[in-house]
Design a protein around this motif. Structure first.
Motif, PDB file in Angstrom:
ATOM      1  N   THR A   7     -15.301 -56.916   8.531  1.00 20.37           N
ATOM      2  CA  THR A   7     -15.800 -55.784   7.758  1.00 20.37           C
ATOM      3  C   THR A   7     -16.551 -54.816   8.663  1.00 20.37           C
ATOM      4  O   THR A   7     -16.373 -53.604   8.584  1.00 20.37           O
ATOM      5  CB  THR A   7     -16.717 -56.269   6.626  1.00 20.37           C
ATOM      6  N   ASN A   8     -17.386 -55.348   9.548  1.00 17.56           N
ATOM      7  CA  ASN A   8     -18.130 -54.495  10.472  1.00 17.56           C
ATOM      8  C   ASN A   8     -17.188 -53.740  11.408  1.00 17.56           C
ATOM      9  O   ASN A   8     -17.398 -52.568  11.705  1.00 17.56           O
ATOM     10  CB  ASN A   8     -19.102 -55.342  11.301  1.00 17.56           C
ATOM     11  N   GLN A  11     -15.581 -50.947   9.522  1.00 18.21           N
ATOM     12  CA  GLN A  11     -16.571 -49.901   9.256  1.00 18.21           C
ATOM     13  C   GLN A  11     -16.796 -49.052  10.504  1.00 18.21           C
ATOM     14  O   GLN A  11     -16.890 -47.819  10.436  1.00 18.21           O
ATOM     15  CB  GLN A  11     -17.892 -50.515   8.797  1.00 18.21           C
ATOM     16  N   ASN A  12     -16.848 -49.701  11.662  1.00 13.28           N
ATOM     17  CA  ASN A  12     -17.008 -48.969  12.921  1.00 13.28           C
ATOM     18  C   ASN A  12     -15.802 -48.078  13.214  1.00 13.28           C
ATOM     19  O   ASN A  12     -15.945 -46.966  13.718  1.00 13.28           O
ATOM     20  CB  ASN A  12     -17.222 -49.947  14.076  1.00 13.28           C
ATOM     21  N   ARG A  13     -14.621 -48.562  12.900  1.00 10.37           N
ATOM     22  CA  ARG A  13     -13.408 -47.759  13.092  1.00 10.37           C
ATOM     23  C   ARG A  13     -13.437 -46.537  12.160  1.00 10.37           C
ATOM     24  O   ARG A  13     -13.118 -45.422  12.566  1.00 10.37           O
ATOM     25  CB  ARG A  13     -12.164 -48.610  12.812  1.00 10.37           C
ATOM     26  N   PHE A  14     -13.828 -46.774  10.925  1.00 15.06           N
ATOM     27  CA  PHE A  14     -13.940 -45.691   9.940  1.00 15.06           C
ATOM     28  C   PHE A  14     -14.948 -44.649  10.424  1.00 15.06           C
ATOM     29  O   PHE A  14     -14.689 -43.438  10.369  1.00 15.06           O
ATOM     30  CB  PHE A  14     -14.365 -46.272   8.587  1.00 15.06           C
ATOM     31  N   GLU A  41      -9.759 -51.423  19.991  1.00 14.86           N
ATOM     32  CA  GLU A  41     -10.583 -52.470  20.606  1.00 14.86           C
ATOM     33  C   GLU A  41      -9.750 -53.494  21.367  1.00 14.86           C
ATOM     34  O   GLU A  41     -10.242 -54.154  22.294  1.00 14.86           O
ATOM     35  CB  GLU A  41     -11.444 -53.172  19.546  1.00 14.86           C
ATOM     36  N   GLU A  42      -8.468 -53.626  21.012  1.00 14.79           N
ATOM     37  CA  GLU A  42      -7.609 -54.608  21.669  1.00 14.79           C
ATOM     38  C   GLU A  42      -7.066 -54.104  23.011  1.00 14.79           C
ATOM     39  O   GLU A  42      -6.404 -54.852  23.731  1.00 14.79           O
ATOM     40  CB  GLU A  42      -6.478 -55.008  20.717  1.00 14.79           C
ATOM     41  N   PHE A  43      -7.349 -52.850  23.339  1.00 14.87           N
ATOM     42  CA  PHE A  43      -6.955 -52.277  24.627  1.00 14.87           C
ATOM     43  C   PHE A  43      -8.156 -52.052  25.546  1.00 14.87           C
ATOM     44  O   PHE A  43      -7.988 -51.583  26.667  1.00 14.87           O
ATOM     45  CB  PHE A  43      -6.238 -50.944  24.410  1.00 14.87           C
ATOM     46  N   ALA A  46     -12.716 -56.607  27.961  1.00 18.77           N
ATOM     47  CA  ALA A  46     -13.584 -57.496  27.181  1.00 18.77           C
ATOM     48  C   ALA A  46     -15.062 -57.147  27.341  1.00 18.77           C
ATOM     49  O   ALA A  46     -15.832 -57.190  26.370  1.00 18.77           O
ATOM     50  CB  ALA A  46     -13.333 -58.940  27.585  1.00 18.77           C
ATOM     51  N   ALA A  47     -15.472 -56.764  28.527  1.00 25.10           N
ATOM     52  CA  ALA A  47     -16.880 -56.468  28.777  1.00 25.10           C
ATOM     53  C   ALA A  47     -17.391 -55.265  27.993  1.00 25.10           C
ATOM     54  O   ALA A  47     -18.598 -55.122  27.780  1.00 25.10           O
ATOM     55  CB  ALA A  47     -17.104 -56.237  30.270  1.00 25.10           C
ATOM     56  N   TYR A  48     -16.472 -54.409  27.556  1.00 25.76           N
ATOM     57  CA  TYR A  48     -16.860 -53.177  26.842  1.00 25.76           C
ATOM     58  C   TYR A  48     -16.377 -53.159  25.398  1.00 25.76           C
ATOM     59  O   TYR A  48     -16.458 -52.121  24.742  1.00 25.76           O
ATOM     60  CB  TYR A  48     -16.309 -51.950  27.580  1.00 25.76           C
ATOM     61  N   ARG A  49     -15.890 -54.283  24.898  1.00 27.85           N
ATOM     62  CA  ARG A  49     -15.271 -54.285  23.566  1.00 27.85           C
ATOM     63  C   ARG A  49     -16.223 -53.835  22.470  1.00 27.85           C
ATOM     64  O   ARG A  49     -15.818 -53.199  21.503  1.00 27.85           O
ATOM     65  CB  ARG A  49     -14.700 -55.669  23.266  1.00 27.85           C
ATOM     66  N   SER A  50     -17.503 -54.146  22.625  1.00 29.08           N
ATOM     67  CA  SER A  50     -18.478 -53.734  21.608  1.00 29.08           C
ATOM     68  C   SER A  50     -18.645 -52.214  21.566  1.00 29.08           C
ATOM     69  O   SER A  50     -19.198 -51.671  20.608  1.00 29.08           O
ATOM     70  CB  SER A  50     -19.836 -54.393  21.868  1.00 29.08           C
ATOM     71  N   LEU A  51     -18.175 -51.527  22.596  1.00 26.91           N
ATOM     72  CA  LEU A  51     -18.284 -50.065  22.671  1.00 26.91           C
ATOM     73  C   LEU A  51     -16.944 -49.371  22.402  1.00 26.91           C
ATOM     74  O   LEU A  51     -16.802 -48.180  22.659  1.00 26.91           O
ATOM     75  CB  LEU A  51     -18.797 -49.657  24.052  1.00 26.91           C
ATOM     76  N   ALA A  52     -15.985 -50.110  21.864  1.00 24.78           N
ATOM     77  CA  ALA A  52     -14.625 -49.584  21.691  1.00 24.78           C
ATOM     78  C   ALA A  52     -14.582 -48.321  20.844  1.00 24.78           C
ATOM     79  O   ALA A  52     -13.712 -47.471  21.046  1.00 24.78           O
ATOM     80  CB  ALA A  52     -13.734 -50.655  21.072  1.00 24.78           C
ATOM     81  N   PHE A  53     -15.502 -48.178  19.900  1.00 25.60           N
ATOM     82  CA  PHE A  53     -15.472 -47.024  18.990  1.00 25.60           C
ATOM     83  C   PHE A  53     -16.559 -46.003  19.315  1.00 25.60           C
ATOM     84  O   PHE A  53     -16.755 -45.055  18.567  1.00 25.60           O
ATOM     85  CB  PHE A  53     -15.616 -47.499  17.543  1.00 25.60           C
ATOM     86  N   ALA A  54     -17.273 -46.204  20.415  1.00 26.04           N
ATOM     87  CA  ALA A  54     -18.357 -45.296  20.791  1.00 26.04           C
ATOM     88  C   ALA A  54     -17.798 -43.987  21.353  1.00 26.04           C
ATOM     89  O   ALA A  54     -16.691 -43.946  21.898  1.00 26.04           O
ATOM     90  CB  ALA A  54     -19.270 -45.960  21.820  1.00 26.04           C
TER      91      ALA A  54
END
Length: 223
Positions: A7-8, A11-14, A41-43, A46-54
């Motif tokens: 869900t999170n 929501q981040n993608r949205f 996020e799948e591209f 891994a080290a930056y995955r939490s920032l995929a939508f930033a």
């Protein structure tokens, strides 16, 4: 717990689409829907995955970056890609922009100078079942006429000077996106081949991003 994480994520993608991309005048529903379909996020490393939508560029090592989400979306909107288009991408990176281009066009030829990044892009595209991409390892910073002419050409990094080879590789009606200039000021340009050897250039916005390896350089005076 898994449900909460999913869900999170959505929501981040949205939020990325609504707060970054729409507000940058990207309103084409085909593009916006694509950003939900191809999971950014799948591209991302891994080290930056939490920032995929930033709203930031993501480092890919070797001096390469993933462009910001709004830049990627704006490029796609400006190019007006058709299902019949043959596309050249210079700089495969992680394969994310490659995947977006492949969803919109008929065939993508994507060239990456760094062998490791080329392998990563190939693995990511295979994982997502994308088959209309020809990935090649090589130096396309000053052109890649091997499969041309093309309907669309995208340079995913900047170049101080835009080589004429790219324009000459466009079909009539073809579109070229390039970021041209040097730090601190570069211009994002859309160049359209309106007739054989006749081109129309539109400056879209000012920006700044990493250069292509071996990009064409201006003549510099030495003393």
């Amino acid at each position: 717990m898994i449900m909460k994480l999913d869900t999170n994520l959505e929501q981040n993608r949205f939020n990325m689409v609504e707060q970054q991309i729409r507000t940058w005048n990207v309103l084409d529903l085909t593009i916006l829907n694509l950003l939900y379909k191809v999971r950014r996020e799948e591209f991302v490393p891994a080290a930056y995955r939490s920032l995929a939508f930033a709203d930031m560029e993501i480092p890919l090592d070797y001096g390469a970056v993933m462009l910001t989400p709004k830049m990627e979306a704006r490029i796609l909107q400006e190019l007006r890609i058709k299902k019949t288009d043959k596309i050249l991408e210079v700089g495969s990176g992680s394969g994310y922009m490659t995947a977006l281009l492949a969803e919109l066009g008929a065939q993508v030829y994507s060239v990456e100078i760094v062998p490791t990044l080329c392998s990563i892009a190939k693995m990511n595209l295979q994982t997502h079942g994308i088959t209309n991409v020809t990935l090649e390892q090589g130096d396309a910073a000053q052109g890649w006429p091997q499969h041309g002419p093309y309907d669309v050409i995208v340079l995913t990094a900047s170049t101080p000077i835009l080589p004429e080879a790219f324009q000459k590789s466009l079909n009539p009606g073809g579109r070229l996106f390039a970021i041209v200039g040097e730090e601190p000021l570069m211009e994002a340009m859309l160049i359209t081949c309106v007739a054989p050897n006749v081109y129309e250039t539109k400056v879209l916005f000012e920006t700044c991003t990493a250069p292509l390896r071996n990009a064409l350089q201006p003549q510099r005076f030495t003393f």
